[in-house]
Design a protein around this motif. Structure first.
Motif, PDB file in Angstrom:
ATOM      1  N   PHE A   1      41.071  29.576  46.122  1.00 15.84           N
ATOM      2  CA  PHE A   1      39.850  29.141  46.787  1.00 15.84           C
ATOM      3  C   PHE A   1      38.767  30.208  46.807  1.00 15.84           C
ATOM      4  O   PHE A   1      37.708  30.002  47.390  1.00 15.84           O
ATOM      5  CB  PHE A   1      40.149  28.764  48.240  1.00 15.84           C
ATOM      6  CG  PHE A   1      41.254  27.762  48.387  1.00 15.84           C
ATOM      7  CD1 PHE A   1      41.110  26.475  47.914  1.00 15.84           C
ATOM      8  CD2 PHE A   1      42.441  28.105  49.007  1.00 15.84           C
ATOM      9  CE1 PHE A   1      42.113  25.538  48.049  1.00 15.84           C
ATOM     10  CE2 PHE A   1      43.459  27.182  49.148  1.00 15.84           C
ATOM     11  CZ  PHE A   1      43.300  25.904  48.670  1.00 15.84           C
ATOM     12  N   PHE A   2      39.022  31.371  46.199  1.00 19.31           N
ATOM     13  CA  PHE A   2      38.111  32.502  46.345  1.00 19.31           C
ATOM     14  C   PHE A   2      37.741  33.116  45.007  1.00 19.31           C
ATOM     15  O   PHE A   2      38.502  33.077  44.056  1.00 19.31           O
ATOM     16  CB  PHE A   2      38.741  33.594  47.225  1.00 19.31           C
ATOM     17  CG  PHE A   2      39.149  33.095  48.569  1.00 19.31           C
ATOM     18  CD1 PHE A   2      38.206  32.905  49.568  1.00 19.31           C
ATOM     19  CD2 PHE A   2      40.474  32.801  48.841  1.00 19.31           C
ATOM     20  CE1 PHE A   2      38.578  32.435  50.818  1.00 19.31           C
ATOM     21  CE2 PHE A   2      40.856  32.330  50.082  1.00 19.31           C
ATOM     22  CZ  PHE A   2      39.905  32.140  51.077  1.00 19.31           C
ATOM     23  N   CYS A   3      36.558  33.732  45.016  1.00 16.21           N
ATOM     24  CA  CYS A   3      36.064  34.464  43.856  1.00 16.21           C
ATOM     25  C   CYS A   3      35.703  35.876  44.317  1.00 16.21           C
ATOM     26  O   CYS A   3      35.018  36.045  45.332  1.00 16.21           O
ATOM     27  CB  CYS A   3      34.829  33.756  43.308  1.00 16.21           C
ATOM     28  SG  CYS A   3      34.111  34.539  41.853  1.00 16.21           S
ATOM     29  N   TRP A   4      36.176  36.887  43.609  1.00 15.20           N
ATOM     30  CA  TRP A   4      35.849  38.283  43.914  1.00 15.20           C
ATOM     31  C   TRP A   4      34.620  38.678  43.127  1.00 15.20           C
ATOM     32  O   TRP A   4      34.550  38.472  41.915  1.00 15.20           O
ATOM     33  CB  TRP A   4      37.019  39.192  43.555  1.00 15.20           C
ATOM     34  CG  TRP A   4      38.082  39.151  44.593  1.00 15.20           C
ATOM     35  CD1 TRP A   4      39.139  38.287  44.650  1.00 15.20           C
ATOM     36  CD2 TRP A   4      38.182  39.984  45.738  1.00 15.20           C
ATOM     37  NE1 TRP A   4      39.884  38.545  45.768  1.00 15.20           N
ATOM     38  CE2 TRP A   4      39.321  39.579  46.452  1.00 15.20           C
ATOM     39  CE3 TRP A   4      37.403  41.032  46.230  1.00 15.20           C
ATOM     40  CZ2 TRP A   4      39.709  40.195  47.639  1.00 15.20           C
ATOM     41  CZ3 TRP A   4      37.796  41.638  47.404  1.00 15.20           C
ATOM     42  CH2 TRP A   4      38.941  41.221  48.092  1.00 15.20           C
ATOM     43  N   VAL A   5      33.666  39.269  43.832  1.00 20.61           N
ATOM     44  CA  VAL A   5      32.383  39.599  43.228  1.00 20.61           C
ATOM     45  C   VAL A   5      32.027  41.048  43.538  1.00 20.61           C
ATOM     46  O   VAL A   5      32.154  41.500  44.674  1.00 20.61           O
ATOM     47  CB  VAL A   5      31.280  38.662  43.773  1.00 20.61           C
ATOM     48  CG1 VAL A   5      29.935  39.000  43.171  1.00 20.61           C
ATOM     49  CG2 VAL A   5      31.648  37.210  43.525  1.00 20.61           C
TER      50      VAL A   5
END
Length: 135
Positions: free
Chosen positions: A60-64
């Motif tokens: 559910f997550f994106c690392w930026v």
């Protein structure tokens, strides 16, 4: 009921999920794939501000990664004023927070694709504000 979900409603939900579980899961997976792609595309549309570390393949997550000089924890209250929230990367790495100071974890599971685009625009405005203050 013991404070829980009503037994009848719970049983009906279980029956529906068991009967159509594969279709429900496949539909959710496709929705989340589209959401992840939309978020990453919106992030990439802001050149020089965000670097997607890894395109999400699930979850559910994106690392930026944020630009140099922008600390995620310091960015958070500015982003909140712009109407967007995120989890600073350092909060996800207790004991090893330093390498993640310039990272944010963005959730793509709860918003529409259009809302994510707007959220990225707001986050970009917050990053630019922090950069102006530092200059």
């Amino acid at each position: 009921s013991g404070g829980g979900v009503a037994p009848f409603v719970s049983e009906v939900a279980c029956e529906l999920l068991e009967a159509e579980q594969d279709e429900v899961v496949a539909g959710l997976a496709e929705t989340y794939r589209g959401s992840a792609r939309a978020l990453c595309a919106a992030l990439r549309a802001e050149p020089g501000l965000f670097r997607v570390e890894t395109e999400p393949l699930g979850g559910f997550f994106c690392w930026v990664r944020l630009p140099e000089g922008v600390d995620a924890t310091e960015l958070l209250p500015v982003a909140e004023r712009h109407g967007v929230l995120f989890l600073p990367g350092a909060r996800c790495a207790p004991g090893a927070a330093e390498p993640f100071r310039h990272h944010v974890r963005l959730c793509f599971a709860f918003e529409t694709e259009a809302a994510m685009g707007e959220g990225v625009r707001r986050l970009a405005a917050a990053v630019r504000e922090v950069q102006r203050r530092a200059a």
